[in-house]
Scaffold this active site. Sequence first.
Site, PDB file in Angstrom:
ATOM      1  N   ASP A  93      17.659   8.958  -2.744  1.00  0.00           N
ATOM      2  CA  ASP A  93      16.997  10.216  -2.403  1.00  0.00           C
ATOM      3  C   ASP A  93      17.341  10.594  -0.956  1.00  0.00           C
ATOM      4  OD1 ASP A  93      15.232  12.338  -2.853  1.00  0.00           O
ATOM      5  OD2 ASP A  93      13.486  11.202  -2.133  1.00  0.00           O
ATOM      6  N   ASP A 115      22.233  14.865   0.928  1.00  0.00           N
ATOM      7  CA  ASP A 115      21.451  15.983   1.445  1.00  0.00           C
ATOM      8  C   ASP A 115      22.104  16.518   2.721  1.00  0.00           C
ATOM      9  OD1 ASP A 115      19.689  17.770   2.489  1.00  0.00           O
ATOM     10  OD2 ASP A 115      17.977  16.395   2.584  1.00  0.00           O
ATOM     11  N   ASN A 268      10.456  16.144  -7.995  1.00  0.00           N
ATOM     12  CA  ASN A 268      10.305  14.950  -7.161  1.00  0.00           C
ATOM     13  C   ASN A 268       8.860  14.740  -6.710  1.00  0.00           C
ATOM     14  OD1 ASN A 268      13.056  14.802  -7.336  1.00  0.00           O
ATOM     15  ND2 ASN A 268      13.422  14.766  -5.125  1.00  0.00           N
ATOM     16  N   ILE A 269       8.395  13.514  -6.898  1.00  0.00           N
ATOM     17  CA  ILE A 269       7.009  13.193  -6.548  1.00  0.00           C
ATOM     18  C   ILE A 269       6.946  11.867  -5.804  1.00  0.00           C
ATOM     19  CG2 ILE A 269       4.719  12.650  -7.518  1.00  0.00           C
ATOM     20  CD1 ILE A 269       6.020  14.475  -9.960  1.00  0.00           C
TER      21      ILE A 269
END
Length: 327
Positions: A93, A115, A268-269
């Site tokens: 992530d 990212d 996303n959590i």
Amino acid sequence: MISYKKLGLVNTKKMFEVALARKFAIPGYNINNLEQLQAIIIGCGETESPVIIQISQGARAYANQTMLRYLGEGGVEMAKEKGYSIQIALHLDHGSSFELAKSCIDSGFSSVMFDGSHLEYEENIKITQKVVDYAHEREVSVEAELGILAGIEEHVKSDVHQYTEPEQVEDFVNRSKCDSLAIAIGTSHGAYKFKVEREEDIPELRFDILQDVRKRLGKYPIVLHGSSSVLKKYVTMINQNGGALEKAFGIPEEQLRKATQYGVSKINIDTDGRLVVTAIVRKILAENPKEIDPRKYLGPARQELIEMIKRKNKMVLGSAGQAKYIS
Ligand code: G3H
Ligand code: 13P
Ligand code: ZN
């Protein structure tokens, strides 16, 4: 060097195909430790939901990169032992460099995010493309991001939203060849997503941008980060037991449901899971000041996390019962 295939993990290709066709979102749940992983396997196993287990750079440093590979494999084996038929992806992530993405791919991750949302546009494309080249040779999926989420990202601190510009998405996806795209439509990371006094004042996400992106990309997986709902039950429990979370608001569940109908394929959590664990641990320790056995507070926290995940899969993401359509 180890391939995710050896560990029994899958990439996100089929998950996303089915999510797009059946209009639901694959959960991207973040973990740092064993109990969170167990809760995800059980919560998703019992609801027959495919799942993407997410490791941030910070989580990787916390858990140890070698340990993570065995945790991933352990999750797969635990699911098998319990008779769950679910697909599990292990995902980096908010990866901040090619080198990090490569290292994760080489140690068994089946999906990585690069990212580059804070970078200049061409630089974002260039590095995403480099990650894609390396990943696709190994059948690993790549998520990229366009637009900046307000709030605290691991290597990005942003005070303002920079919504995704729909005019850029086709060019970005076509040239970078990323497999999914995270967009900024008003969500943000953490427990303080909106500067509002009351829940009623939470603004709508920019569904107009989402629709525009969707129209331009067609049936292509769109990802929403920063999508915890900051569940009131746990914020209250934390505050009743010595915590001080004021004006913590998240994304209302009906907006997330709407997003899945508008083509969002991954949600996303992280924060909601953190709140559950903190709330239960605080409550148990406040009520049992002599308790010193971590199993006595982490066990119930894990159980509550299982319930939270099951409910989210069923009531918000629509991922419950979908595993049988994949594979
Ligand atoms: O998007 C960020 C995730 O919530 C991970 O947070 O960097 O504190 O592990 P972290
Ligand atoms: P939340 O902070 O809303 O849980 O978002 C998590 C996330 O986007 C992880 O990448
Ligand atoms: Zn995120």
